[in-house]
Design a protein around this motif. Structure first.
Motif, PDB file in Angstrom:
ATOM      1  N   THR A  46    -103.944 -28.067  56.943  1.00 35.57           N
ATOM      2  CA  THR A  46    -104.807 -29.236  56.694  1.00 35.57           C
ATOM      3  C   THR A  46    -106.170 -29.131  57.030  1.00 35.57           C
ATOM      4  N   THR A  47    -106.857 -28.310  57.398  1.00 36.64           N
ATOM      5  CA  THR A  47    -108.190 -27.847  57.885  1.00 36.64           C
ATOM      6  C   THR A  47    -108.625 -26.483  57.400  1.00 36.64           C
ATOM      7  N   ALA A  48    -108.078 -26.035  56.290  1.00 34.64           N
ATOM      8  CA  ALA A  48    -108.447 -24.709  55.597  1.00 34.64           C
ATOM      9  C   ALA A  48    -108.249 -24.965  53.993  1.00 34.64           C
ATOM     10  N   TYR A  49    -109.115 -24.518  53.373  1.00 35.41           N
ATOM     11  CA  TYR A  49    -108.866 -24.741  51.794  1.00 35.41           C
ATOM     12  C   TYR A  49    -109.312 -23.635  50.943  1.00 35.41           C
ATOM     13  N   VAL A  50    -109.128 -23.771  49.798  1.00 35.71           N
ATOM     14  CA  VAL A  50    -109.373 -22.730  48.723  1.00 35.71           C
ATOM     15  C   VAL A  50    -110.402 -23.231  47.653  1.00 35.71           C
ATOM     16  N   ASN A  51    -111.298 -22.303  47.366  1.00 37.31           N
ATOM     17  CA  ASN A  51    -112.341 -23.062  46.465  1.00 37.31           C
ATOM     18  C   ASN A  51    -112.915 -21.780  45.705  1.00 37.31           C
ATOM     19  N   LEU A  52    -113.418 -22.032  44.451  1.00 41.61           N
ATOM     20  CA  LEU A  52    -114.154 -21.409  43.357  1.00 41.61           C
ATOM     21  C   LEU A  52    -115.531 -21.478  43.504  1.00 41.61           C
ATOM     22  N   ASN A  53    -116.450 -20.659  43.888  1.00 42.23           N
ATOM     23  CA  ASN A  53    -117.724 -20.761  43.984  1.00 42.23           C
ATOM     24  C   ASN A  53    -118.532 -19.585  43.697  1.00 42.23           C
ATOM     25  N   GLU A  54    -119.691 -19.524  43.871  1.00 39.54           N
ATOM     26  CA  GLU A  54    -120.581 -18.423  43.696  1.00 39.54           C
ATOM     27  C   GLU A  54    -120.661 -17.590  45.041  1.00 39.54           C
ATOM     28  N   GLN A  55    -120.619 -16.377  45.057  1.00 43.12           N
ATOM     29  CA  GLN A  55    -120.770 -15.468  46.175  1.00 43.12           C
ATOM     30  C   GLN A  55    -122.448 -15.197  46.230  1.00 43.12           C
ATOM     31  N   GLU A  56    -122.955 -16.014  47.070  1.00 40.86           N
ATOM     32  CA  GLU A  56    -124.606 -15.697  47.102  1.00 40.86           C
ATOM     33  C   GLU A  56    -124.822 -16.064  48.655  1.00 40.86           C
ATOM     34  N   PRO A  57    -125.377 -15.124  49.537  1.00 41.25           N
ATOM     35  CA  PRO A  57    -125.430 -15.582  50.896  1.00 41.25           C
ATOM     36  C   PRO A  57    -126.442 -16.802  50.846  1.00 41.25           C
ATOM     37  N   MET A  58    -127.342 -17.132  50.511  1.00 38.74           N
ATOM     38  CA  MET A  58    -128.240 -18.226  50.773  1.00 38.74           C
ATOM     39  C   MET A  58    -127.338 -19.676  50.342  1.00 38.74           C
ATOM     40  N   LEU A  59    -126.668 -19.457  49.315  1.00 36.44           N
ATOM     41  CA  LEU A  59    -125.781 -20.498  48.841  1.00 36.44           C
ATOM     42  C   LEU A  59    -124.715 -20.750  49.615  1.00 36.44           C
ATOM     43  N   GLN A  60    -124.181 -19.897  50.256  1.00 36.92           N
ATOM     44  CA  GLN A  60    -123.149 -19.974  51.256  1.00 36.92           C
ATOM     45  C   GLN A  60    -123.718 -20.807  52.743  1.00 36.92           C
ATOM     46  N   GLN A  61    -124.889 -20.474  52.992  1.00 39.45           N
ATOM     47  CA  GLN A  61    -125.785 -21.187  54.185  1.00 39.45           C
ATOM     48  C   GLN A  61    -125.915 -22.460  53.768  1.00 39.45           C
TER      49      GLN A  61
END
Length: 142
Positions: A46-61
């Protein structure tokens, strides 16, 4: 119809962490023998999830910054008054309101049909945790 189920063990090291699990899923898929079908991934937490998104370090920040601003850890949350497991994690549950516990990805002609920039992420919101699990379920034809 062929069905294959796996549990992908994960460990997290930060309070909020984005883990790219794309290659792990691709490795499991390579052994599945499925050519056409679907893969469903589900976090049973209930406190961890799955997501599709772009693998780009600045975006992750940016994602981490956004989540921390959206639901601050030090908010006045009732859930933290009597936490079930001793963790003040109301903010983690509240962040989860904006996420998916599962994702389904088509499999077409032996390939996961992810977009050009899409990666599969497991997103920890209440870490660090020594043991988390991502369920990976393949279903389709050979």
């Amino acid at each position: 119809m062929k069905i294959s189920h796996h549990e992908l063990p994960l460990a997290t090291e930060a309070p909020i962490q984005i883990l790219d699990v794309t290659q792990h899923v691709r490795d499991l898929f390579a052994d599945s023998g499925i050519r056409n079908g679907i893969v469903t991934l589900i976090s049973r937490h209930t406190t961890a999830y799955v997501n599709l998104n772009e693998q780009e370090p600045m975006l992750q920040q940016d994602m981490l910054t956004y989540l921390k601003r959206l639901v601050p850890r030090d908010g006045d949350y009732r859930h933290n008054e009597n936490p079930v497991d001793g963790r003040d994690n109301a903010h983690s549950h509240l962040m989860g309101l904006f996420m998916n516990a599962s994702e389904t990805i088509p499999i077409v002609e032996g390939e996961l049909r992810l977009g050009s920039w899409q990666s599969i992420f497991f997103i920890e919101l209440d870490g660090p945790r020594p043991e988390r699990r991502l369920s990976v379920h393949f279903m389709g034809t050979e």
